[in-house]
Write an enzyme that holds these catalytic residues in place. Structure first.
Site, PDB file in Angstrom:
ATOM      1  N   GLY A  17       0.825  -1.203   0.000  1.00 13.89           N
ATOM      2  CA  GLY A  17       0.000   0.000   0.000  1.00 13.89           C
ATOM      3  C   GLY A  17       0.857   1.250   0.000  1.00 13.89           C
ATOM      4  N   THR A  29      -4.246  -3.147   6.668  1.00 16.72           N
ATOM      5  CA  THR A  29      -5.213  -3.326   5.583  1.00 16.72           C
ATOM      6  C   THR A  29      -4.503  -3.893   4.360  1.00 16.72           C
ATOM      7  OG1 THR A  29      -4.856  -1.068   4.765  1.00 16.72           O
ATOM      8  CG2 THR A  29      -6.657  -1.401   6.350  1.00 16.72           C
ATOM      9  N   ASN A  31      -4.068  -4.334   0.701  1.00 16.31           N
ATOM     10  CA  ASN A  31      -4.491  -3.541  -0.465  1.00 16.31           C
ATOM     11  C   ASN A  31      -4.544  -4.399  -1.717  1.00 16.31           C
ATOM     12  OD1 ASN A  31      -3.437  -1.689   1.582  1.00 16.31           O
ATOM     13  ND2 ASN A  31      -3.650  -0.087   0.038  1.00 16.31           N
ATOM     14  N   GLU A  81      -9.176  -1.685   0.448  1.00 15.42           N
ATOM     15  CA  GLU A  81      -8.319  -2.223   1.502  1.00 15.42           C
ATOM     16  C   GLU A  81      -9.136  -3.063   2.468  1.00 15.42           C
ATOM     17  OE1 GLU A  81      -5.889   0.752   3.352  1.00 15.42           O
ATOM     18  OE2 GLU A  81      -5.934   2.055   1.599  1.00 15.42           O
ATOM     19  N   HIS A  86      -8.540 -11.149  12.221  1.00 17.48           N
ATOM     20  CA  HIS A  86      -7.798 -12.360  12.584  1.00 17.48           C
ATOM     21  C   HIS A  86      -6.343 -11.938  12.771  1.00 17.48           C
ATOM     22  CE1 HIS A  86      -6.610 -16.576  12.632  1.00 17.48           C
ATOM     23  NE2 HIS A  86      -5.615 -16.261  11.801  1.00 17.48           N
TER      24      HIS A  86
HETATM   25  P1  ADP Z   1       0.353  -1.388   3.302  1.00 17.41           P
HETATM   26  O1  ADP Z   1       0.408   0.120   3.262  1.00 17.41           O
HETATM   27  O2  ADP Z   1       1.481  -2.039   2.551  1.00 17.41           O
HETATM   28  O3  ADP Z   1      -1.004  -1.916   2.884  1.00 17.41           O
HETATM   29  P2  ADP Z   1      -0.444  -1.970   6.055  1.00 17.41           P
HETATM   30  O4  ADP Z   1       0.134  -1.309   7.257  1.00 17.41           O
HETATM   31  O5  ADP Z   1      -1.828  -1.606   5.664  1.00 17.41           O
HETATM   32  O6  ADP Z   1       0.583  -1.773   4.859  1.00 17.41           O
HETATM   33  O7  ADP Z   1      -0.340  -3.552   6.304  1.00 17.41           O
HETATM   34  C1  ADP Z   1      -0.949  -4.421   5.374  1.00 17.41           C
HETATM   35  C2  ADP Z   1      -0.291  -5.786   5.287  1.00 17.41           C
HETATM   36  O8  ADP Z   1      -0.282  -6.413   6.582  1.00 17.41           O
HETATM   37  C3  ADP Z   1      -1.097  -6.711   4.407  1.00 17.41           C
HETATM   38  O9  ADP Z   1      -0.731  -6.582   3.040  1.00 17.41           O
HETATM   39  C4  ADP Z   1      -0.752  -8.095   4.966  1.00 17.41           C
HETATM   40  O10 ADP Z   1       0.384  -8.637   4.300  1.00 17.41           O
HETATM   41  C5  ADP Z   1      -0.413  -7.821   6.421  1.00 17.41           C
HETATM   42  N1  ADP Z   1      -1.455  -8.234   7.393  1.00 17.41           N
HETATM   43  C6  ADP Z   1      -1.181  -8.915   8.547  1.00 17.41           C
HETATM   44  N2  ADP Z   1      -2.303  -9.144   9.242  1.00 17.41           N
HETATM   45  C7  ADP Z   1      -3.329  -8.611   8.520  1.00 17.41           C
HETATM   46  C8  ADP Z   1      -4.759  -8.543   8.747  1.00 17.41           C
HETATM   47  N3  ADP Z   1      -5.325  -9.061   9.846  1.00 17.41           N
HETATM   48  N4  ADP Z   1      -5.517  -7.927   7.803  1.00 17.41           N
HETATM   49  C9  ADP Z   1      -4.945  -7.387   6.704  1.00 17.41           C
HETATM   50  N5  ADP Z   1      -3.607  -7.412   6.450  1.00 17.41           N
HETATM   51  C10 ADP Z   1      -2.794  -8.020   7.340  1.00 17.41           C
HETATM   52 MG    MG Z   2      -2.854  -1.205   3.688  1.00 14.10          MG
END
Ligand code: ADP
Ligand code: MG
Length: 157
Positions: A17, A29, A31, A81, A86
């Site tokens: 993301g 989240t 993405n 997103e 879980h």
């Molecule tokens: P980004 O900006 O890269 O989306 P985030 O801080 O939103 O970073 O973290 C998202 C990533 O966290 C997801 O792509 C996934 O690999 C990981 N992740 C771990 N646990 C969860 C969860 N419960 N729900 C969604 N993503 C999760």
């Molecule tokens: Mg995200």
């Protein structure tokens, strides 16, 4: 509004993301890629939704989802997103996320403080958990959509 598009089934790769620090807030989240977002109905309202989600061929979990405006593209493109309700042992970038969106919670909002944002999201999560226990939403957890055909499963581990 939103309801006429639901339930909405969607499957695609989890991409990096824009580092808004969702994980630091305790609400990571996953993405979807731009290509997946482009495949959404263009008139689906932005806002907070809920439904079911599954990573690869894993278990199906409750989720909350935001359809919002993508700051990377000067807010002319949407972002989608998914926060899965879980705790995962590891990140799952690059894996295939399957979701079914079953309900709508609220439109996008601006918040005065980070605390206000976090508590709104926590309320969204509680609302999603309650709604998803109702038979009309619960039944979609068992949908054949989540049973990926053998050989089509992407798993990088
Ligand atoms: P980004 O900006 O890269 O989306 P985030 O801080 O939103 O970073 O973290 C998202 C990533 O966290 C997801 O792509 C996934 O690999 C990981 N992740 C771990 N646990 C969860 C969860 N419960 N729900 C969604 N993503 C999760
Ligand atoms: Mg995200």
């Amino acid at each position: 509004g939103a309801m006429r598009h639901l339930p909405y089934f969607c499957r695609g790769e989890v991409v990096k993301g824009f580092g808004r620090g969702s994980k630091e807030l305790g609400i990571p989240t996953a993405n979807f890629s731009e290509q997946v977002v482009e495949s959404f109905p263009s008139d689906i309202p932005t806002g907070i939704y809920y439904g079911w989600a599954c990573v690869g061929n894993g278990d199906v979990h409750k989720m909350v989802l935001s359809i919002g405006w993508n700051p990377f593209y000067k807010n002319i493109k949407k972002s989608v997103e998914t926060h899965i309700i879980h705790t995962f042992k590891e990140d799952f970038y690059g894996e295939i996320l399957s979701i079914v969106i079953t309900g709508y919670i609220r439109p996008e909002k601006n918040f005065d403080s980070l605390d206000a944002l976090i508590s709104a999201i926590q309320e969204d999560i509680e609302e999603a958990k309650r709604q998803l226990d109702l038979p009309e939403h619960l039944k979609l957890k068992e949908d054949n959509f989540f049973h990926l055909p053998e050989g089509k499963i992407v798993n990088k581990h």
